[in-house]
Design a protein around this motif. Structure first.
Motif, mmCIF file in Angstrom:
data_model
loop_
_atom_site.group_PDB
_atom_site.id
_atom_site.type_symbol
_atom_site.label_atom_id
_atom_site.label_comp_id
_atom_site.label_asym_id
_atom_site.label_seq_id
_atom_site.Cartn_x
_atom_site.Cartn_y
_atom_site.Cartn_z
ATOM 1 N N LYS B 111 0.829 -1.204 0.000
ATOM 2 C CA LYS B 111 0.000 0.000 0.000
ATOM 3 C C LYS B 111 0.869 1.261 0.000
ATOM 4 N N MET B 112 1.889 1.249 0.858
ATOM 5 C CA MET B 112 2.747 2.430 0.925
ATOM 6 C C MET B 112 3.499 2.633 -0.383
ATOM 7 N N ALA B 113 3.925 1.518 -0.994
ATOM 8 C CA ALA B 113 4.622 1.621 -2.274
ATOM 9 C C ALA B 113 3.715 2.257 -3.310
ATOM 10 N N ALA B 114 2.466 1.810 -3.352
ATOM 11 C CA ALA B 114 1.502 2.369 -4.306
ATOM 12 C C ALA B 114 1.338 3.859 -4.056
ATOM 13 N N PHE B 115 1.251 4.193 -2.798
ATOM 14 C CA PHE B 115 1.072 5.589 -2.416
ATOM 15 C C PHE B 115 2.229 6.451 -2.925
ATOM 16 N N TRP B 116 3.460 5.944 -2.743
ATOM 17 C CA TRP B 116 4.621 6.731 -3.168
ATOM 18 C C TRP B 116 4.765 6.789 -4.679
ATOM 19 N N ILE B 117 4.331 5.729 -5.343
ATOM 20 C CA ILE B 117 4.393 5.771 -6.810
ATOM 21 C C ILE B 117 3.452 6.846 -7.333
ATOM 22 N N ILE B 118 2.266 6.919 -6.733
ATOM 23 C CA ILE B 118 1.343 7.983 -7.121
ATOM 24 C C ILE B 118 1.979 9.336 -6.842
ATOM 25 N N PHE B 119 2.643 9.408 -5.696
ATOM 26 C CA PHE B 119 3.285 10.658 -5.315
ATOM 27 C C PHE B 119 4.336 11.065 -6.348
ATOM 28 N N LEU B 120 5.075 10.067 -6.852
ATOM 29 C CA LEU B 120 6.143 10.344 -7.815
ATOM 30 C C LEU B 120 5.619 10.984 -9.094
ATOM 31 N N THR B 121 4.419 10.598 -9.511
ATOM 32 C CA THR B 121 3.891 11.134 -10.771
ATOM 33 C C THR B 121 3.714 12.642 -10.679
ATOM 34 N N LEU B 122 3.663 13.140 -9.432
ATOM 35 C CA LEU B 122 3.567 14.578 -9.219
ATOM 36 C C LEU B 122 4.762 15.293 -9.844
ATOM 37 N N MET B 123 5.915 14.579 -9.849
ATOM 38 C CA MET B 123 7.138 15.205 -10.359
ATOM 39 C C MET B 123 7.313 14.961 -11.849
ATOM 40 N N LEU B 124 6.364 14.267 -12.440
ATOM 41 C CA LEU B 124 6.493 13.960 -13.867
ATOM 42 C C LEU B 124 5.267 14.423 -14.650
ATOM 43 N N PRO B 125 5.079 15.715 -14.804
ATOM 44 C CA PRO B 125 3.946 16.178 -15.609
ATOM 45 C C PRO B 125 4.186 15.865 -17.086
ATOM 46 N N VAL B 126 3.150 16.002 -17.873
ATOM 47 C CA VAL B 126 3.228 15.635 -19.286
ATOM 48 C C VAL B 126 4.431 16.272 -19.973
#
Ligand SMILES: Nc1ncnc2c1ncn2[C@@H]1O[C@H](COP(=O)(O)OP(=O)(O)O)[C@@H](O)[C@H]1O
Ligand SMILES: [Mg+2]
Lengths: 361, 282
Positions: B111-126
């Motif tokens: 669960k925490m891994a999923a959470f952080w992966i979602i968080f990472l997408t914040l740093m990767l906009p289109v």
């Protein structure tokens, strides 16, 4: 209708904290059982295990003869009233009450009938179309009860349902709740930290402390024969005076009141003598004055008086410096520093083992 | 800060009027320009007062578009933009609601891994991952489709976080009451969580609709066919015409028209906001 029983039930929270320590409890069908104890003693945890909101670490919870450990809350045929009422803010009063029935696919006319009936019972018919935010605290409380009643469950569970109400409303709702419970005859378990609420409501009073049950009995049994010093100091307001005492070389016990008390059949080295504030009688201190032949007499130096209407609470300390509270009728006008003679009948004294706090009879 | 001093009131009002004027000025210039004819722009100056070609210009843009720039009629571009903005807003909200629901209410492995992966997408906009994303979209044959326009923009960490915060403010006792009332997870989601997040959904919808509407770089990349041009990129194409002066009156009319749908969305949703603010009680 169903009896509820807990056999060797324990709860250890994931962090390793043991909130409930091996509890056995049997609640009779149709009775109102009150769990009372100080905040953090595990009352809610116990109730939530019965509800199925917490897992049971060890032991068995039985409702109506069926072990329910592995059942979801909705499958246990219970209804719960929460301290915050937990009404659905976006639903009308009617929908709040009907929601659980709809989820059970109860027929519409039946839902309507039950909601109207419960609303009538609780006097909230005029508010069925309102949202919870348009209700006063007392009305919300009634809706929360209504939501439990319409379910017609085997057991009602209440977790401090009245503690968000003001004092006057609390007394009123307490009486009403008792009346409703009698009328519906549904087994109920009620959690509170308020000993007065507990005493007035309970058919069966369960006093808890630090995850353990200290005593089970009727309110009067618990009041008259507290099983431990904890119960003695928790039930009753103001609490029982507890005064340490020790034996002298003749095997007689002397309270540290400067006065001699009866011999006890107990092997305990040190004991605690308990006396309720209303069982101590005050008189003027005249050294040498004869008192009742077998009464225990001691001097008390007054430190202050609290008038509470029909009676007054006199606070003071014994010759040995032990604090005491004495309840006297009417308005007592004793100045601080005044020395009084106090006496108590031996029949009213309670004795406890100072080591483990247990009652000595 | 409740101060009753007249000169302060005058000052605050002056500031507000100045600010509003500053923001309204370009809109006014665009509107004024859209009501002139092409010859009025030859001086290189933008007229400040409206001309008399309002109906004519807007009719021309709506019915024919500026064919010389290869842009389709504005109606089609507005439609494309609407589809894209709606898909992005609805898609983001749906996905974020579900992922926040999973993160707050369920216990599952990693669960925490999923959470952080979602968080990472914040740093990767289109804009950062535009080339690989283009590769993927092209590989899937999604160029010149609505799916290609909107799907890559849908994943959203911010909205997931927002809903996570909203869900965390919902008292546990409410969840427990629903459990006792026999509401399973999806029922709880539909009957309790969604209605309680209504105002947040509305607010996010407005923000995401405008975000989607204003997308420029991505539509420019994945649409090569005029049938899928969006309004914002269409306007740019109209400005960058080779070998001739840009037709400012038509460009400005298009810009004014392109502004309208977001305005409508804001106005519609504003009513829901206000209603929500009055009703909400947490
Ligand atoms: N989810 C939890 N995780 C860990 N400890 C908990 C949890 N819930 C309660 N406790 C602890 O268990 C003890 C009993 O809590 P509770 O049953 O709520 O007490 P109360 O008698 O006041 O209702 C408290 O010390 C509390 O801190
Ligand atoms: Mg509690």
């Amino acid at each position: 209708m169903a009896e509820v029983s807990l056999a060797q039930v324990r709860k250890i929270y994931p962090g390793g904290f043991e909130a409930v320590k091996t509890v056995d409890l049997a609640i009779e069908d149709g009775s109102l059982c009150v769990l009372v104890g100080p905040s953090g003693c595990g009352k809610s945890t116990l109730l939530r295990m019965i509800a199925g909101l917490e897992t049971v670490t060890e032991g068995t919870v039985t409702i109506g003869g069926l072990p329910v450990n592995d059942r979801e809350p909705a499958e246990r045929d219970i209804a719960m009233v929460f301290q915050s009422y937990a009404l659905y803010p976006h639903m009308s009063v009617y929908d709040n009450m009907a929601y659980g029935l709809r989820n059970r696919r109860t027929a519409k006319p039946e839902i309507e009938r039950r909601v109207r009936e419960a609303a009538g019972l609780l006097d909230i018919e005029a508010m069925l179309a309102r949202k919870p935010r348009q209700l006063s605290g007392g009305q919300r409380q009634r809706v929360a009860m209504g939501r439990a009643i319409v379910r017609e469950p085997k057991v009602f569970l209440f977790d401090e349902p009245l503690s968000n109400l003001d004092a006057k409303l609390r007394v009123q709702m307490r009486i009403e709740l008792k009346r409703l419970q009698r009328k519906l005859g549904t087994t109920s378990i009620y959690v509170t930290h308020d000993q007065l609420e507990a005493m007035t409501l309970a058919d069966q009073l369960v006093v808890m402390n630090a995850g353990r049950i200290e005593q089970i009995g009727t309110a009067m049994e618990v009041y008259e024969k507290p099983a431990t010093t904890f119960v003695a100091s928790f039930i009753g307001s103001p609490p029982m005076n507890l005064i340490p005492a020790a034996s002298d070389e003749n095997g007689q016990y002397f309270g540290e009141t400067g006065s001699r008390i009866l011999r006890l059949r107990s092997s305990a080295e040190r004991i605690v003598v308990g006396v309720r504030p209303e069982d101590i009688h005050l008189g003027e201190a005249h050294p040498g004055e004869a008192t009742e032949p077998d009464s225990v007499a001691f001097t008390v130096e007054v430190s202050g008086v609290e008038p509470i209407g029909a009676e007054s609470l006199v606070h003071g300390h014994t010759g040995q410096g032990h604090d005491l509270t004495i309840r006297v009728p009417g308005y007592a006008e004793f100045g601080a520093g005044r020395k009084l003679m106090a006496h108590a009948s031996p029949k009213t004294l309670h004795f406890f083992d100072a080591g483990n706090g247990r009652r000595i009879d | 800060m409740v101060e009753r001093r007249p000169y302060l009131t005058v000052l605050t009002h002056l500031t507000l009027i100045l600010g509003a004027g500053l923001i309204a000025l370009p809109v006014w210039i665009a509107f004024a320009a859209s009501t002139h004819e092409a010859s009025d722009f030859l001086s290189g100056l933008m007229p400040l007062l409206p001309g008399d070609k309002l109906v004519e210009n807007y009719w021309k843009v709506l019915a024919h578009g500026e064919s010389s720039a290869g842009a389709p009629p504005i109606g089609l571009m507005l439609f494309n933009s609407t589809v894209m903005a709606l898909s992005i807003a609805v898609g983001k909200i749906a996905i974020s609601l579900l992922s926040a629901f999973a993160i707050v209410y369920f216990r599952f492995p990693l669960k925490m891994a999923a959470f952080w992966i979602i968080f990472l997408t914040l740093m990767l906009p289109v804009e950062v991952r535009i080339l690989p994303t283009y590769e993927v979209v092209a590989g899937l044959g999604l160029l010149n489709t609505y799916a290609g326009l909107s799907i890559p923009l849908i994943a959203s960490a911010t909205a997931t976080f927002l809903f996570r915060q909203v869900f965390l403010t919902i008292p546990d006792e409410l969840t427990e009451a629903a459990r006792i009332d026999g509401a399973g997870p999806m029922k709880f989601f539909r009957d309790i969580l969604i209605p309680l997040s209504r105002t947040n959904i509305a607010a996010l919808f407005v923000i995401l609709f405008i975000y989607g509407w204003n997308q420029y770089l991505w539509p420019l990349l994945v649409t090569t066919d005029a049938s899928h041009y969006t309004a914002v990129m269409g306007i740019q194409r109209m400005v960058a015409v080779p070998d001739s002066e840009p037709l400012w009156h038509l460009i400005m009319a298009t810009a004014i028209l392109a502004m309208l749908p977001p305005v409508v969305v804001i106005l519609l949703m504003q009513r829901l906001f206000v209603q929500g603010l009055i009703e909400q009680e947490k």
